[in-house]
Motif scaffolding. Structure first.
Motif, PDB file in Angstrom:
ATOM      1  N   ALA A 120       0.844  -1.195   0.000  1.00 46.90           N
ATOM      2  CA  ALA A 120       0.000   0.000   0.000  1.00 46.90           C
ATOM      3  C   ALA A 120       0.881   1.247   0.000  1.00 46.90           C
ATOM      4  CB  ALA A 120      -0.919  -0.011   1.213  1.00 46.90           C
ATOM      5  N   ALA A 121       0.654   2.103  -0.968  1.00 49.15           N
ATOM      6  CA  ALA A 121       1.459   3.320  -1.104  1.00 49.15           C
ATOM      7  C   ALA A 121       0.664   4.532  -0.635  1.00 49.15           C
ATOM      8  CB  ALA A 121       1.886   3.511  -2.553  1.00 49.15           C
ATOM      9  N   SER A 122       1.370   5.475  -0.055  1.00 42.99           N
ATOM     10  CA  SER A 122       0.759   6.743   0.331  1.00 42.99           C
ATOM     11  C   SER A 122       1.776   7.861   0.117  1.00 42.99           C
ATOM     12  CB  SER A 122       0.285   6.709   1.783  1.00 42.99           C
ATOM     13  OG  SER A 122       1.355   6.438   2.652  1.00 42.99           O
ATOM     14  N   GLY A 123       1.263   9.046  -0.094  1.00 42.74           N
ATOM     15  CA  GLY A 123       2.139  10.189  -0.292  1.00 42.74           C
ATOM     16  C   GLY A 123       2.524  10.442  -1.738  1.00 42.74           C
ATOM     17  N   PHE A 124       2.146   9.551  -2.603  1.00 39.98           N
ATOM     18  CA  PHE A 124       2.376   9.722  -4.030  1.00 39.98           C
ATOM     19  C   PHE A 124       1.412   8.814  -4.779  1.00 39.98           C
ATOM     20  CE2 PHE A 124       4.601   5.858  -5.516  1.00 39.98           C
ATOM     21  CZ  PHE A 124       4.816   5.217  -4.300  1.00 39.98           C
ATOM     22  N   THR A 125       1.323   9.015  -6.074  1.00 38.48           N
ATOM     23  CA  THR A 125       0.414   8.230  -6.912  1.00 38.48           C
ATOM     24  C   THR A 125       1.219   7.192  -7.677  1.00 38.48           C
ATOM     25  OG1 THR A 125      -1.028  10.148  -7.152  1.00 38.48           O
ATOM     26  CG2 THR A 125      -1.316   8.346  -8.732  1.00 38.48           C
ATOM     27  N   ILE A 126       0.952   5.913  -7.423  1.00 37.26           N
ATOM     28  CA  ILE A 126       1.794   4.858  -8.002  1.00 37.26           C
ATOM     29  C   ILE A 126       1.660   4.795  -9.509  1.00 37.26           C
ATOM     30  CG2 ILE A 126       1.803   3.492  -5.881  1.00 37.26           C
ATOM     31  CD1 ILE A 126      -0.078   1.508  -7.321  1.00 37.26           C
ATOM     32  N   SER A 127       0.582   5.309 -10.060  1.00 33.88           N
ATOM     33  CA  SER A 127       0.406   5.249 -11.504  1.00 33.88           C
ATOM     34  C   SER A 127       1.441   6.090 -12.239  1.00 33.88           C
ATOM     35  CB  SER A 127      -1.002   5.683 -11.891  1.00 33.88           C
ATOM     36  OG  SER A 127      -1.248   7.008 -11.460  1.00 33.88           O
ATOM     37  N   SER A 128       2.135   6.937 -11.533  1.00 35.13           N
ATOM     38  CA  SER A 128       3.155   7.777 -12.146  1.00 35.13           C
ATOM     39  C   SER A 128       4.543   7.159 -12.116  1.00 35.13           C
ATOM     40  CB  SER A 128       3.212   9.130 -11.416  1.00 35.13           C
ATOM     41  OG  SER A 128       1.993   9.819 -11.530  1.00 35.13           O
ATOM     42  N   TYR A 129       4.636   5.953 -11.551  1.00 27.83           N
ATOM     43  CA  TYR A 129       5.951   5.360 -11.346  1.00 27.83           C
ATOM     44  C   TYR A 129       5.994   3.880 -11.726  1.00 27.83           C
ATOM     45  CZ  TYR A 129       6.962   9.487  -8.546  1.00 27.83           C
ATOM     46  OH  TYR A 129       7.158  10.772  -8.120  1.00 27.83           O
ATOM     47  N   TYR A 130       7.171   3.459 -12.198  1.00 30.66           N
ATOM     48  CA  TYR A 130       7.471   2.039 -12.209  1.00 30.66           C
ATOM     49  C   TYR A 130       7.664   1.606 -10.748  1.00 30.66           C
ATOM     50  CZ  TYR A 130       8.296   1.203 -17.213  1.00 30.66           C
ATOM     51  OH  TYR A 130       8.159   1.015 -18.566  1.00 30.66           O
ATOM     52  N   MET A 131       7.237   0.397 -10.462  1.00 28.26           N
ATOM     53  CA  MET A 131       7.383  -0.158  -9.127  1.00 28.26           C
ATOM     54  C   MET A 131       7.992  -1.556  -9.241  1.00 28.26           C
ATOM     55  SD  MET A 131       6.079   2.142  -7.005  1.00 28.26           S
ATOM     56  CE  MET A 131       5.854   1.209  -5.496  1.00 28.26           C
ATOM     57  N   THR A 132       8.755  -1.917  -8.235  1.00 27.73           N
ATOM     58  CA  THR A 132       9.471  -3.194  -8.273  1.00 27.73           C
ATOM     59  C   THR A 132       9.334  -3.930  -6.950  1.00 27.73           C
ATOM     60  OG1 THR A 132      11.095  -2.379  -9.886  1.00 27.73           O
ATOM     61  CG2 THR A 132      11.771  -4.238  -8.522  1.00 27.73           C
ATOM     62  N   TRP A 133       9.251  -5.228  -7.034  1.00 24.47           N
ATOM     63  CA  TRP A 133       9.392  -6.100  -5.862  1.00 24.47           C
ATOM     64  C   TRP A 133      10.840  -6.592  -5.845  1.00 24.47           C
ATOM     65  CZ3 TRP A 133       5.997  -6.676  -1.997  1.00 24.47           C
ATOM     66  CH2 TRP A 133       4.659  -6.366  -2.234  1.00 24.47           C
ATOM     67  N   VAL A 134      11.453  -6.456  -4.693  1.00 28.90           N
ATOM     68  CA  VAL A 134      12.839  -6.877  -4.490  1.00 28.90           C
ATOM     69  C   VAL A 134      12.860  -7.808  -3.275  1.00 28.90           C
ATOM     70  CG1 VAL A 134      15.203  -6.097  -4.020  1.00 28.90           C
ATOM     71  CG2 VAL A 134      13.661  -4.653  -5.372  1.00 28.90           C
ATOM     72  N   ARG A 135      13.690  -8.825  -3.315  1.00 28.97           N
ATOM     73  CA  ARG A 135      13.758  -9.714  -2.161  1.00 28.97           C
ATOM     74  C   ARG A 135      15.201  -9.932  -1.722  1.00 28.97           C
ATOM     75  NH1 ARG A 135      11.954 -15.564  -4.874  1.00 28.97           N
ATOM     76  NH2 ARG A 135      13.850 -15.903  -6.127  1.00 28.97           N
ATOM     77  N   GLN A 136      15.335 -10.339  -0.479  1.00 26.83           N
ATOM     78  CA  GLN A 136      16.644 -10.675   0.059  1.00 26.83           C
ATOM     79  C   GLN A 136      16.532 -11.950   0.861  1.00 26.83           C
ATOM     80  OE1 GLN A 136      18.655  -7.724   2.513  1.00 26.83           O
ATOM     81  NE2 GLN A 136      20.622  -8.534   1.804  1.00 26.83           N
ATOM     82  N   ALA A 137      17.146 -12.985   0.355  1.00 23.45           N
ATOM     83  CA  ALA A 137      17.161 -14.271   1.040  1.00 23.45           C
ATOM     84  C   ALA A 137      18.223 -14.245   2.135  1.00 23.45           C
ATOM     85  CB  ALA A 137      17.450 -15.382   0.041  1.00 23.45           C
ATOM     86  N   PRO A 138      18.088 -15.111   3.122  1.00 24.63           N
ATOM     87  CA  PRO A 138      19.070 -15.138   4.219  1.00 24.63           C
ATOM     88  C   PRO A 138      20.491 -15.319   3.709  1.00 24.63           C
ATOM     89  CG  PRO A 138      17.173 -16.492   4.747  1.00 24.63           C
ATOM     90  CD  PRO A 138      17.007 -16.082   3.323  1.00 24.63           C
ATOM     91  N   GLY A 139      21.371 -14.429   4.081  1.00 24.77           N
ATOM     92  CA  GLY A 139      22.769 -14.530   3.704  1.00 24.77           C
ATOM     93  C   GLY A 139      23.087 -14.175   2.273  1.00 24.77           C
ATOM     94  N   LYS A 140      22.103 -13.634   1.559  1.00 27.49           N
ATOM     95  CA  LYS A 140      22.318 -13.297   0.149  1.00 27.49           C
ATOM     96  C   LYS A 140      22.041 -11.820  -0.105  1.00 27.49           C
ATOM     97  CE  LYS A 140      21.339 -17.912  -1.645  1.00 27.49           C
ATOM     98  NZ  LYS A 140      20.582 -18.711  -2.669  1.00 27.49           N
ATOM     99  N   GLY A 141      22.379 -11.375  -1.294  1.00 28.46           N
ATOM    100  CA  GLY A 141      22.159  -9.994  -1.660  1.00 28.46           C
ATOM    101  C   GLY A 141      20.744  -9.737  -2.145  1.00 28.46           C
ATOM    102  N   LEU A 142      20.492  -8.510  -2.527  1.00 25.12           N
ATOM    103  CA  LEU A 142      19.183  -8.131  -3.031  1.00 25.12           C
ATOM    104  C   LEU A 142      18.968  -8.682  -4.437  1.00 25.12           C
ATOM    105  CD1 LEU A 142      19.181  -4.415  -1.862  1.00 25.12           C
ATOM    106  CD2 LEU A 142      17.818  -6.266  -0.898  1.00 25.12           C
ATOM    107  N   GLU A 143      17.755  -9.123  -4.691  1.00 25.53           N
ATOM    108  CA  GLU A 143      17.401  -9.663  -6.002  1.00 25.53           C
ATOM    109  C   GLU A 143      16.123  -8.988  -6.475  1.00 25.53           C
ATOM    110  OE1 GLU A 143      16.309 -13.927  -8.192  1.00 25.53           O
ATOM    111  OE2 GLU A 143      16.095 -13.726  -6.040  1.00 25.53           O
ATOM    112  N   CYS A 144      16.167  -8.391  -7.659  1.00 28.38           N
ATOM    113  CA  CYS A 144      14.947  -7.867  -8.269  1.00 28.38           C
ATOM    114  C   CYS A 144      14.086  -9.047  -8.683  1.00 28.38           C
ATOM    115  CB  CYS A 144      15.269  -7.024  -9.484  1.00 28.38           C
ATOM    116  SG  CYS A 144      16.237  -5.567  -9.120  1.00 28.38           S
TER     117      CYS A 144
END
Length: 121
Positions: A22-46
């Motif tokens: 849930a986003a607030s303070g801006f309109t998400i339709s104006s932006y690309y959005m991404t899900w990023v994850r970080q597994a235990p002991g690993k780096g960030l993954e798009c």
């Protein structure tokens, strides 16, 4: 600007979860959005990215065919439907606002606090 993820939890292999951001303070339709994850002991993954209109979506090879990103601009909310989950999907999942529209892994200016997904039998 605030991003608040929810929907994580413990799920068995092969199961499904739906994450929300849930986003607030801006309109998400104006932006690309991404899900990023970080597994235990690993780096960030798009994991997945979506354009402002929702017409364009992108996925990491590791989740292609199993995850679906979507957005409800009326609710100002981003989603990630995750199916056929495996142990390798265990991670802290973040939603983030893209700095550079359409750039995969191109940087983000706002992040949520993350929601934990644990896949275990």
């Amino acid at each position: 600007v605030q991003l608040v993820e929810s929907g994580g939890g413990l799920v068995q292999p092969g199961g499904s979860l739906r994450l929300s951001c849930a986003a607030s303070g801006f309109t998400i339709s104006s932006y690309y959005m991404t899900w990023v994850r970080q597994a235990p002991g690993k780096g960030l993954e798009c994991v997945s990215q979506i354009s402002g209109t929702g017409a364009s979506t992108y996925y990491a090879d590791s989740v292609k065919g199993r995850f679906t990103i979507s957005r409800d601009n009326a609710k100002n909310t981003l989603y990630l439907q995750m199916n056929s989950l495996t142990h390798e999907d265990t991670a802290l999942y973040y939603c983030a606002r893209d700095l550079n529209a359409g750039s995969w892994g191109g940087g983000y200016d706002y992040w949520g606090q993350g929601t934990q997904v644990t896949v275990s039998s």
